[in-house]
Design a protein around this motif. Structure first.
Motif, PDB file in Angstrom:
ATOM      1  N   ILE A  10       0.842  -1.205   0.000  1.00 56.79           N
ATOM      2  CA  ILE A  10       0.000   0.000   0.000  1.00 56.79           C
ATOM      3  C   ILE A  10       0.875   1.253   0.000  1.00 56.79           C
ATOM      4  CG2 ILE A  10      -1.886   1.225   1.147  1.00 56.79           C
ATOM      5  CD1 ILE A  10      -2.389  -1.394   2.740  1.00 56.79           C
ATOM      6  N   LEU A  11       0.765   2.007  -1.081  1.00 55.68           N
ATOM      7  CA  LEU A  11       1.490   3.269  -1.185  1.00 55.68           C
ATOM      8  C   LEU A  11       0.485   4.408  -1.255  1.00 55.68           C
ATOM      9  CD1 LEU A  11       3.938   5.128  -1.785  1.00 55.68           C
ATOM     10  CD2 LEU A  11       3.684   4.505  -4.199  1.00 55.68           C
ATOM     11  N   MET A  12       0.651   5.394  -0.359  1.00 52.40           N
ATOM     12  CA  MET A  12      -0.180   6.595  -0.427  1.00 52.40           C
ATOM     13  C   MET A  12       0.735   7.750  -0.808  1.00 52.40           C
ATOM     14  SD  MET A  12      -1.541   9.575   0.706  1.00 52.40           S
ATOM     15  CE  MET A  12      -0.855   9.976   2.307  1.00 52.40           C
ATOM     16  N   GLY A  13       0.294   8.574  -1.742  1.00 48.54           N
ATOM     17  CA  GLY A  13       1.068   9.760  -2.102  1.00 48.54           C
ATOM     18  C   GLY A  13       0.157  10.966  -2.131  1.00 48.54           C
ATOM     19  N   THR A  14       0.695  12.138  -1.863  1.00 44.24           N
ATOM     20  CA  THR A  14      -0.148  13.337  -1.949  1.00 44.24           C
ATOM     21  C   THR A  14       0.295  14.183  -3.139  1.00 44.24           C
ATOM     22  OG1 THR A  14       1.187  14.669  -0.438  1.00 44.24           O
ATOM     23  CG2 THR A  14      -0.562  13.352   0.534  1.00 44.24           C
ATOM     24  N   LEU A  15      -0.600  15.045  -3.582  1.00 43.44           N
ATOM     25  CA  LEU A  15      -0.371  15.847  -4.779  1.00 43.44           C
ATOM     26  C   LEU A  15      -0.234  17.328  -4.446  1.00 43.44           C
ATOM     27  CD1 LEU A  15      -3.071  13.931  -6.857  1.00 43.44           C
ATOM     28  CD2 LEU A  15      -0.584  13.599  -6.917  1.00 43.44           C
ATOM     29  N   GLY A  16      -0.438  17.686  -3.190  1.00 43.62           N
ATOM     30  CA  GLY A  16      -0.393  19.083  -2.780  1.00 43.62           C
ATOM     31  C   GLY A  16       0.987  19.534  -2.328  1.00 43.62           C
ATOM     32  N   LYS A  17       1.955  18.638  -2.315  1.00 39.47           N
ATOM     33  CA  LYS A  17       3.302  19.005  -1.867  1.00 39.47           C
ATOM     34  C   LYS A  17       4.241  19.065  -3.073  1.00 39.47           C
ATOM     35  CE  LYS A  17       2.046  17.872   2.721  1.00 39.47           C
ATOM     36  NZ  LYS A  17       1.674  16.836   3.664  1.00 39.47           N
ATOM     37  N   GLY A  18       5.064  18.031  -3.288  1.00 40.15           N
ATOM     38  CA  GLY A  18       5.988  18.065  -4.418  1.00 40.15           C
ATOM     39  C   GLY A  18       5.313  18.318  -5.764  1.00 40.15           C
ATOM     40  N   PHE A  19       4.097  17.855  -5.932  1.00 40.92           N
ATOM     41  CA  PHE A  19       3.386  18.051  -7.209  1.00 40.92           C
ATOM     42  C   PHE A  19       2.839  19.466  -7.361  1.00 40.92           C
ATOM     43  CE2 PHE A  19       2.826  14.041  -9.562  1.00 40.92           C
ATOM     44  CZ  PHE A  19       3.425  13.163  -8.689  1.00 40.92           C
ATOM     45  N   GLY A  20       2.722  20.169  -6.274  1.00 44.61           N
ATOM     46  CA  GLY A  20       2.301  21.569  -6.337  1.00 44.61           C
ATOM     47  C   GLY A  20       0.820  21.798  -6.605  1.00 44.61           C
ATOM     48  N   THR A  21      -0.010  20.743  -6.631  1.00 46.99           N
ATOM     49  CA  THR A  21      -1.439  20.974  -6.892  1.00 46.99           C
ATOM     50  C   THR A  21      -2.263  20.622  -5.656  1.00 46.99           C
ATOM     51  OG1 THR A  21      -1.655  18.819  -7.983  1.00 46.99           O
ATOM     52  CG2 THR A  21      -1.193  20.730  -9.379  1.00 46.99           C
ATOM     53  N   PHE A  22      -3.083  19.589  -5.740  1.00 46.27           N
ATOM     54  CA  PHE A  22      -3.972  19.280  -4.617  1.00 46.27           C
ATOM     55  C   PHE A  22      -4.527  17.875  -4.783  1.00 46.27           C
ATOM     56  CE2 PHE A  22      -8.120  19.472  -2.408  1.00 46.27           C
ATOM     57  CZ  PHE A  22      -7.695  19.946  -1.170  1.00 46.27           C
ATOM     58  N   GLY A  23      -4.668  17.167  -3.679  1.00 46.65           N
ATOM     59  CA  GLY A  23      -5.273  15.838  -3.730  1.00 46.65           C
ATOM     60  C   GLY A  23      -4.287  14.769  -3.288  1.00 46.65           C
ATOM     61  N   ALA A  24      -4.677  13.517  -3.475  1.00 48.39           N
ATOM     62  CA  ALA A  24      -3.835  12.400  -3.046  1.00 48.39           C
ATOM     63  C   ALA A  24      -4.247  11.153  -3.799  1.00 48.39           C
ATOM     64  CB  ALA A  24      -3.984  12.176  -1.548  1.00 48.39           C
ATOM     65  N   PHE A  25      -3.433  10.110  -3.668  1.00 55.30           N
ATOM     66  CA  PHE A  25      -3.799   8.842  -4.313  1.00 55.30           C
ATOM     67  C   PHE A  25      -3.263   7.678  -3.508  1.00 55.30           C
ATOM     68  CE2 PHE A  25       0.417   9.803  -5.834  1.00 55.30           C
ATOM     69  CZ  PHE A  25       1.051   8.574  -5.917  1.00 55.30           C
ATOM     70  N   VAL A  26      -3.869   6.516  -3.753  1.00 54.58           N
ATOM     71  CA  VAL A  26      -3.357   5.264  -3.204  1.00 54.58           C
ATOM     72  C   VAL A  26      -3.049   4.381  -4.396  1.00 54.58           C
ATOM     73  CG1 VAL A  26      -3.918   3.230  -1.813  1.00 54.58           C
ATOM     74  CG2 VAL A  26      -4.700   5.493  -1.091  1.00 54.58           C
ATOM     75  N   ALA A  27      -1.892   3.724  -4.381  1.00 48.75           N
ATOM     76  CA  ALA A  27      -1.529   2.844  -5.489  1.00 48.75           C
ATOM     77  C   ALA A  27      -1.209   1.458  -4.958  1.00 48.75           C
ATOM     78  CB  ALA A  27      -0.337   3.416  -6.259  1.00 48.75           C
ATOM     79  N   GLY A  28      -1.688   0.436  -5.674  1.00 49.33           N
ATOM     80  CA  GLY A  28      -1.455  -0.944  -5.253  1.00 49.33           C
ATOM     81  C   GLY A  28      -2.099  -1.907  -6.238  1.00 49.33           C
ATOM     82  N   SER A  29      -2.423  -3.082  -5.722  1.00 40.80           N
ATOM     83  CA  SER A  29      -2.958  -4.136  -6.598  1.00 40.80           C
ATOM     84  C   SER A  29      -4.369  -3.794  -7.054  1.00 40.80           C
ATOM     85  CB  SER A  29      -2.984  -5.469  -5.846  1.00 40.80           C
ATOM     86  OG  SER A  29      -3.983  -5.412  -4.837  1.00 40.80           O
ATOM     87  N   GLU A  30      -4.783  -4.474  -8.098  1.00 40.42           N
ATOM     88  CA  GLU A  30      -6.151  -4.399  -8.599  1.00 40.42           C
ATOM     89  C   GLU A  30      -7.169  -4.626  -7.460  1.00 40.42           C
ATOM     90  OE1 GLU A  30      -6.709  -4.038 -11.988  1.00 40.42           O
ATOM     91  OE2 GLU A  30      -8.859  -4.032 -11.552  1.00 40.42           O
ATOM     92  N   GLU A  31      -6.916  -5.658  -6.649  1.00 34.22           N
ATOM     93  CA  GLU A  31      -7.862  -6.021  -5.588  1.00 34.22           C
ATOM     94  C   GLU A  31      -7.902  -4.949  -4.502  1.00 34.22           C
ATOM     95  OE1 GLU A  31      -5.327  -8.043  -6.591  1.00 34.22           O
ATOM     96  OE2 GLU A  31      -6.535  -9.319  -7.901  1.00 34.22           O
ATOM     97  N   LEU A  32      -6.735  -4.391  -4.194  1.00 37.48           N
ATOM     98  CA  LEU A  32      -6.702  -3.330  -3.176  1.00 37.48           C
ATOM     99  C   LEU A  32      -7.565  -2.162  -3.629  1.00 37.48           C
ATOM    100  CD1 LEU A  32      -5.528  -1.977  -0.571  1.00 37.48           C
ATOM    101  CD2 LEU A  32      -3.761  -1.001  -2.061  1.00 37.48           C
ATOM    102  N   ILE A  33      -7.362  -1.731  -4.863  1.00 36.20           N
ATOM    103  CA  ILE A  33      -8.074  -0.537  -5.344  1.00 36.20           C
ATOM    104  C   ILE A  33      -9.575  -0.814  -5.421  1.00 36.20           C
ATOM    105  CG2 ILE A  33      -8.312   1.090  -7.276  1.00 36.20           C
ATOM    106  CD1 ILE A  33      -5.671   1.293  -5.492  1.00 36.20           C
ATOM    107  N   GLU A  34      -9.954  -2.002  -5.905  1.00 36.17           N
ATOM    108  CA  GLU A  34     -11.393  -2.323  -5.948  1.00 36.17           C
ATOM    109  C   GLU A  34     -11.991  -2.354  -4.544  1.00 36.17           C
ATOM    110  OE1 GLU A  34     -13.772  -2.458  -8.277  1.00 36.17           O
ATOM    111  OE2 GLU A  34     -12.230  -1.735  -9.636  1.00 36.17           O
ATOM    112  N   THR A  35     -11.231  -2.872  -3.577  1.00 33.20           N
ATOM    113  CA  THR A  35     -11.724  -2.899  -2.195  1.00 33.20           C
ATOM    114  C   THR A  35     -11.952  -1.477  -1.683  1.00 33.20           C
ATOM    115  OG1 THR A  35     -10.539  -4.958  -1.803  1.00 33.20           O
ATOM    116  CG2 THR A  35     -11.190  -3.707   0.153  1.00 33.20           C
ATOM    117  N   LEU A  36     -11.033  -0.580  -2.017  1.00 33.24           N
ATOM    118  CA  LEU A  36     -11.181   0.808  -1.558  1.00 33.24           C
ATOM    119  C   LEU A  36     -12.401   1.458  -2.213  1.00 33.24           C
ATOM    120  CD1 LEU A  36      -7.452   2.014  -1.541  1.00 33.24           C
ATOM    121  CD2 LEU A  36      -8.850   1.206   0.380  1.00 33.24           C
TER     122      LEU A  36
END
Ligand SMILES: *Cc1c(COP(=O)(O)O)cnc(C)c1O
Length: 387
Positions: free
Chosen positions: A233-259
């Motif tokens: 499970i990797l969580m990253g945010t978009l409001g810091k180094g990316f300079g915009t806003f928001g966040a994401f979680v990246a992982g397996s197909e099953e993880l994302i479908e569960t979320l």
């Protein structure tokens, strides 16, 4: 109804009162506060993308195409092609099967932990984890423990005692990739080994590593060459180094479908504006392509650390753009910060409960757009403030 004033007065007395500064222009090495221009060393816009012309244009074009708001939650009618394309690009960027956008990092952390963990499970968090990870752990109602900072032996002792008490259910270990107030990097290769052996989930919150670490900016996991088998499970945010806003979680197909099925902070909230997703797509291209931004950050970090060591400043151990100066007491941290502000330099004082008692500090952060002269001005001012 108890009166609120005494508690506010106590905060003020103990130098713990929080207040906001009013900016009248964009983020950057220098920021506008009314008529004053001040040098800023307290933004998380590490790569200098928050005010980048290409990112701004993408936001404008996105608004022309999609309007100002998304109008609904992702699962109703708010999921646009802009969101979807960004998810696919983030999955590719992190080398993971899928990614899922959340409105903020705070919500991503609450959503993931509560979707995966429940009453019979056990969560282990580093003592210095971000507040949103702590809150997610508490909200999940799982057994909740905090281990000494980056101490795998302490973690192992805690897990053993749970096993002895025959507590079954899933285990999850959660850490920041780069610790937000200290700037040090979590021992992820060791943690990944540890969790694999124990069949425990490992979740990394890489809010401060995204864009900053790794050859392509994919963060702390890229820095250590760890994949989805090592850190599911990797969580990253978009409001810091990316300079915009928001966040994401990246992982397996099953993880994302569960979320998508279960994460309440994903389901029960309006999708972020599609135009913001378009801006992040532009920013993601810059993050990957413009490697000079990461190289420049390293130069600035070196310059700052060398200068601070020569001046004997109370620098903490960190090789990232987060360079804290230990003040110990809140009173001292505030005094340092106001002394800098008189010289038109902005560095925020970080006090308990954001950091543990007795470790109040100035949190200096670097941005790729800072010049050498900016760093030298900061060092000069710090040398006067601290001594
Ligand atoms: C900033 C931060 C968050 C929260 O992200 P937002 O998008 O600002 O809500 C989560 N975790 C860490 C480590 C952070 O520094």
């Amino acid at each position: 109804m108890k009166p609120l004033k005494p508690e506010l007065e106590r905060r003020e007395r103990e130098h713990l009162y929080r207040s906001r500064r009013l900016l009248t222009g964009p983020q950057g090495p220098e920021v506008k506060m009314g008529r004053r221009t001040v040098l800023s060393f307290c933004s998380n816009d590490y790569l200098g993308l928050a005010n980048h012309p290409k990112v701004i244009t993408a936001l404008q074009k996105g608004a022309e195409k999609y309007g100002a708001g998304s109008g609904a939650a992702h699962l109703v009618s708010g999921h646009s092609k802009a969101h979807h394309a960004l998810e696919e690009e983030l999955a590719e960027f992190t080398g993971r099967p899928r990614a899922l956008l959340f409105s903020t990092g705070y919500m991503a952390n609450l959503g993931v932990i509560t979707a995966l963990m429940g009453r019979d499970d056990s969560i282990y968090e580093d003592r210095l984890n971000h507040a949103s990870l702590i809150d997610g752990g508490l909200l999940s109602r799982a057994g909740f423990r905090r281990f000494a900072h980056s101490d795998l032996e302490a973690l192992e002792r805690q897990m053993r005692s749970q096993e002895k008490a025959s507590i079954q259910g899933d285990a999850m270990v959660v850490v920041d990739g780069i610790f937000s107030m200290d700037g040090d990097i979590a021992p992820l290769p060791e943690l990944a080994d540890f969790c694999r052996k124990r069949e425990a989930w490992l979740m990394v919150d890489d809010a401060h590593g995204m864009g900053v670490l790794g050859a392509t900016g994919a963060g702390t996991l890229e820095h250590f060459a760890l994949g989805v088998e090592d850190v599911p499970i990797l969580m990253g945010t978009l409001g810091k180094g990316f300079g915009t806003f928001g966040a994401f979680v990246a992982g397996s197909e099953e993880l994302i479908e569960t979320l998508i099925q279960d994460a309440r902070s994903y389901i029960y909230t309006t999708a972020s504006p599609p135009a913001v997703a378009e801006a992040t797509r532009a920013s993601l291209k810059l993050v990957q392509k413009e490697t000079w931004r990461r190289e420049r950050l390293q130069e600035l970090i070196q310059r700052f650390r060398t200068g601070a060591e020569q001046l004997g400043l109370p620098l903490m151990q960190s090789e990232t753009p987060i360079q804290p100066m230990l003040a110990i007491t809140a009173e001292k941290a505030i005094a340092w910060s106001s002394s800098l502000e008189k010289k038109r330099i902005l560095v925020s004082a970080i006090r308990p409960p954001t950091v543990p008692e007795g470790s109040a500090r100035l949190r200096v952060t670097m941005c790729a757009n800072h010049t050498d002269e900016h760093v030298d001005r900061l060092l000069d001012a710090l040398s006067d403030a601290v001594t």
